[in-house]
Design a protein around this motif. Structure first.
Motif, PDB file in Angstrom:
ATOM      1  N   MET A  11       0.809  -1.201   0.000  1.00 38.06           N
ATOM      2  CA  MET A  11       0.000   0.000   0.000  1.00 38.06           C
ATOM      3  C   MET A  11       0.847   1.258   0.000  1.00 38.06           C
ATOM      4  SD  MET A  11      -3.160  -0.286  -0.165  1.00 38.06           S
ATOM      5  CE  MET A  11      -3.987  -1.786  -0.491  1.00 38.06           C
ATOM      6  N   LEU A  12       2.009   1.186   0.624  1.00 40.73           N
ATOM      7  CA  LEU A  12       2.860   2.366   0.701  1.00 40.73           C
ATOM      8  C   LEU A  12       3.353   2.784  -0.672  1.00 40.73           C
ATOM      9  CD1 LEU A  12       4.220   4.389   2.572  1.00 40.73           C
ATOM     10  CD2 LEU A  12       6.158   2.828   2.702  1.00 40.73           C
ATOM     11  N   ILE A  13       3.587   1.820  -1.543  1.00 43.47           N
ATOM     12  CA  ILE A  13       4.058   2.176  -2.882  1.00 43.47           C
ATOM     13  C   ILE A  13       2.977   2.891  -3.687  1.00 43.47           C
ATOM     14  CG2 ILE A  13       3.480  -0.004  -4.012  1.00 43.47           C
ATOM     15  CD1 ILE A  13       6.479   0.545  -5.215  1.00 43.47           C
ATOM     16  N   TYR A  14       1.701   2.535  -3.470  1.00 45.76           N
ATOM     17  CA  TYR A  14       0.619   3.218  -4.171  1.00 45.76           C
ATOM     18  C   TYR A  14       0.454   4.652  -3.676  1.00 45.76           C
ATOM     19  CZ  TYR A  14      -0.770  -1.263  -6.087  1.00 45.76           C
ATOM     20  OH  TYR A  14      -0.788  -2.454  -6.760  1.00 45.76           O
ATOM     21  N   ILE A  15       0.640   4.850  -2.379  1.00 49.12           N
ATOM     22  CA  ILE A  15       0.537   6.196  -1.824  1.00 49.12           C
ATOM     23  C   ILE A  15       1.686   7.060  -2.334  1.00 49.12           C
ATOM     24  CG2 ILE A  15       0.613   7.525   0.316  1.00 49.12           C
ATOM     25  CD1 ILE A  15      -0.811   5.134   1.636  1.00 49.12           C
ATOM     26  N   CYS A  16       2.898   6.526  -2.353  1.00 47.87           N
ATOM     27  CA  CYS A  16       4.045   7.270  -2.878  1.00 47.87           C
ATOM     28  C   CYS A  16       3.881   7.564  -4.362  1.00 47.87           C
ATOM     29  CB  CYS A  16       5.329   6.503  -2.628  1.00 47.87           C
ATOM     30  SG  CYS A  16       5.765   6.365  -0.898  1.00 47.87           S
ATOM     31  N   LEU A  17       3.336   6.606  -5.097  1.00 47.50           N
ATOM     32  CA  LEU A  17       3.108   6.804  -6.522  1.00 47.50           C
ATOM     33  C   LEU A  17       2.078   7.891  -6.782  1.00 47.50           C
ATOM     34  CD1 LEU A  17       3.650   5.784  -9.445  1.00 47.50           C
ATOM     35  CD2 LEU A  17       1.702   4.262  -9.104  1.00 47.50           C
ATOM     36  N   SER A  18       1.007   7.908  -6.009  1.00 50.37           N
ATOM     37  CA  SER A  18      -0.023   8.924  -6.221  1.00 50.37           C
ATOM     38  C   SER A  18       0.480  10.310  -5.834  1.00 50.37           C
ATOM     39  CB  SER A  18      -1.286   8.570  -5.457  1.00 50.37           C
ATOM     40  OG  SER A  18      -1.046   8.622  -4.074  1.00 50.37           O
ATOM     41  N   ILE A  19       1.305  10.400  -4.796  1.00 49.00           N
ATOM     42  CA  ILE A  19       1.891  11.692  -4.424  1.00 49.00           C
ATOM     43  C   ILE A  19       2.854  12.163  -5.497  1.00 49.00           C
ATOM     44  CG2 ILE A  19       3.438  12.813  -2.774  1.00 49.00           C
ATOM     45  CD1 ILE A  19       2.099  11.141  -0.601  1.00 49.00           C
ATOM     46  N   LEU A  20       3.658  11.250  -6.037  1.00 49.16           N
ATOM     47  CA  LEU A  20       4.573  11.603  -7.121  1.00 49.16           C
ATOM     48  C   LEU A  20       3.817  12.047  -8.365  1.00 49.16           C
ATOM     49  CD1 LEU A  20       7.550  11.615  -8.110  1.00 49.16           C
ATOM     50  CD2 LEU A  20       7.112   9.306  -8.953  1.00 49.16           C
ATOM     51  N   LEU A  21       2.725  11.367  -8.697  1.00 49.20           N
ATOM     52  CA  LEU A  21       1.919  11.763  -9.850  1.00 49.20           C
ATOM     53  C   LEU A  21       1.284  13.129  -9.636  1.00 49.20           C
ATOM     54  CD1 LEU A  21       0.145   8.395 -10.734  1.00 49.20           C
ATOM     55  CD2 LEU A  21       1.995   9.503 -11.972  1.00 49.20           C
ATOM     56  N   SER A  22       0.792  13.400  -8.447  1.00 55.83           N
ATOM     57  CA  SER A  22       0.189  14.704  -8.156  1.00 55.83           C
ATOM     58  C   SER A  22       1.219  15.823  -8.258  1.00 55.83           C
ATOM     59  CB  SER A  22      -0.418  14.718  -6.756  1.00 55.83           C
ATOM     60  OG  SER A  22      -1.452  13.796  -6.659  1.00 55.83           O
ATOM     61  N   LEU A  23       2.390  15.596  -7.697  1.00 62.44           N
ATOM     62  CA  LEU A  23       3.425  16.627  -7.748  1.00 62.44           C
ATOM     63  C   LEU A  23       3.924  16.870  -9.163  1.00 62.44           C
ATOM     64  CD1 LEU A  23       5.498  15.860  -4.534  1.00 62.44           C
ATOM     65  CD2 LEU A  23       3.907  17.737  -4.940  1.00 62.44           C
ATOM     66  N   SER A  24       4.051  15.807  -9.959  1.00 63.99           N
ATOM     67  CA  SER A  24       4.489  16.010 -11.344  1.00 63.99           C
ATOM     68  C   SER A  24       3.420  16.724 -12.159  1.00 63.99           C
ATOM     69  CB  SER A  24       4.866  14.677 -11.988  1.00 63.99           C
ATOM     70  OG  SER A  24       3.736  13.844 -12.092  1.00 63.99           O
ATOM     71  N   GLY A  25       2.152  16.441 -11.911  1.00 65.37           N
ATOM     72  CA  GLY A  25       1.079  17.159 -12.593  1.00 65.37           C
ATOM     73  C   GLY A  25       1.051  18.628 -12.217  1.00 65.37           C
ATOM     74  N   MET A  26       1.274  18.930 -10.933  1.00 61.22           N
ATOM     75  CA  MET A  26       1.317  20.322 -10.499  1.00 61.22           C
ATOM     76  C   MET A  26       2.522  21.051 -11.065  1.00 61.22           C
ATOM     77  SD  MET A  26       0.173  20.077  -6.560  1.00 61.22           S
ATOM     78  CE  MET A  26      -1.129  18.966  -6.101  1.00 61.22           C
ATOM     79  N   LEU A  49      -4.690  19.241 -19.799  1.00 66.19           N
ATOM     80  CA  LEU A  49      -4.200  17.861 -19.669  1.00 66.19           C
ATOM     81  C   LEU A  49      -3.516  17.629 -18.327  1.00 66.19           C
ATOM     82  CD1 LEU A  49      -2.831  17.144 -23.230  1.00 66.19           C
ATOM     83  CD2 LEU A  49      -4.750  16.048 -22.102  1.00 66.19           C
ATOM     84  N   SER A  50      -2.772  18.609 -17.850  1.00 67.30           N
ATOM     85  CA  SER A  50      -2.134  18.433 -16.544  1.00 67.30           C
ATOM     86  C   SER A  50      -3.173  18.440 -15.422  1.00 67.30           C
ATOM     87  CB  SER A  50      -1.080  19.509 -16.313  1.00 67.30           C
ATOM     88  OG  SER A  50      -1.672  20.778 -16.246  1.00 67.30           O
ATOM     89  N   LEU A  51      -4.240  19.224 -15.567  1.00 68.15           N
ATOM     90  CA  LEU A  51      -5.311  19.177 -14.564  1.00 68.15           C
ATOM     91  C   LEU A  51      -5.993  17.811 -14.543  1.00 68.15           C
ATOM     92  CD1 LEU A  51      -7.079  22.631 -14.806  1.00 68.15           C
ATOM     93  CD2 LEU A  51      -5.784  21.716 -12.904  1.00 68.15           C
ATOM     94  N   GLU A  52      -6.214  17.230 -15.702  1.00 69.56           N
ATOM     95  CA  GLU A  52      -6.800  15.886 -15.754  1.00 69.56           C
ATOM     96  C   GLU A  52      -5.849  14.849 -15.156  1.00 69.56           C
ATOM     97  OE1 GLU A  52      -9.872  14.898 -16.545  1.00 69.56           O
ATOM     98  OE2 GLU A  52     -10.339  17.016 -16.743  1.00 69.56           O
TER      99      GLU A  52
END
Length: 95
Positions: free
Chosen positions: A1-16, A31-34
């Motif tokens: 589960m920790l890898i999914y949380i880290c992945l989602s945080i990394l995806l959010s930060l890269s989108g921002m 596209l970055s907002l999506e």
């Protein structure tokens, strides 16, 4: 589960980061907002599955994000029809 949380945080930060650095074209910003919405959805699904709740709220979230995407695309089409491009810096006012 920790890898999914880290992945989602990394995806959010890269989108921002893409949203803040690429402010010339409206399409890239949409596209970055999506991308940010998809990463938040991934984070929400991981959280809801971890605590054992149902996924009803995720369907409401997806419905609102689809409405947001359709509204953004309609604004993009309207701007391209009136001004001829999607460069944000060339507009004096949006109407």
């Amino acid at each position: 589960m920790l890898i999914y949380i880290c992945l989602s945080i990394l995806l959010s930060l890269s989108g921002m980061m893409v949203f803040t650095l690429k402010q010339k074209h409206l399409l890239v910003m949409l596209l970055s907002l999506e991308f940010i919405v998809i990463s938040i959805y991934l984070n929400m699904m991981v959280y809801l599955s971890e605590i054992g709740y149902e996924y009803f709220f995720s369907m409401i979230f997806l419905t609102m994000s689809v409405c947001e995407g359709a509204l953004g695309l309609s604004v993009l089409v309207s701007m391209i029809r009136t001004h001829g491009n999607d460069h944000i810096l060339t507009f004096s006012s949006l109407w």
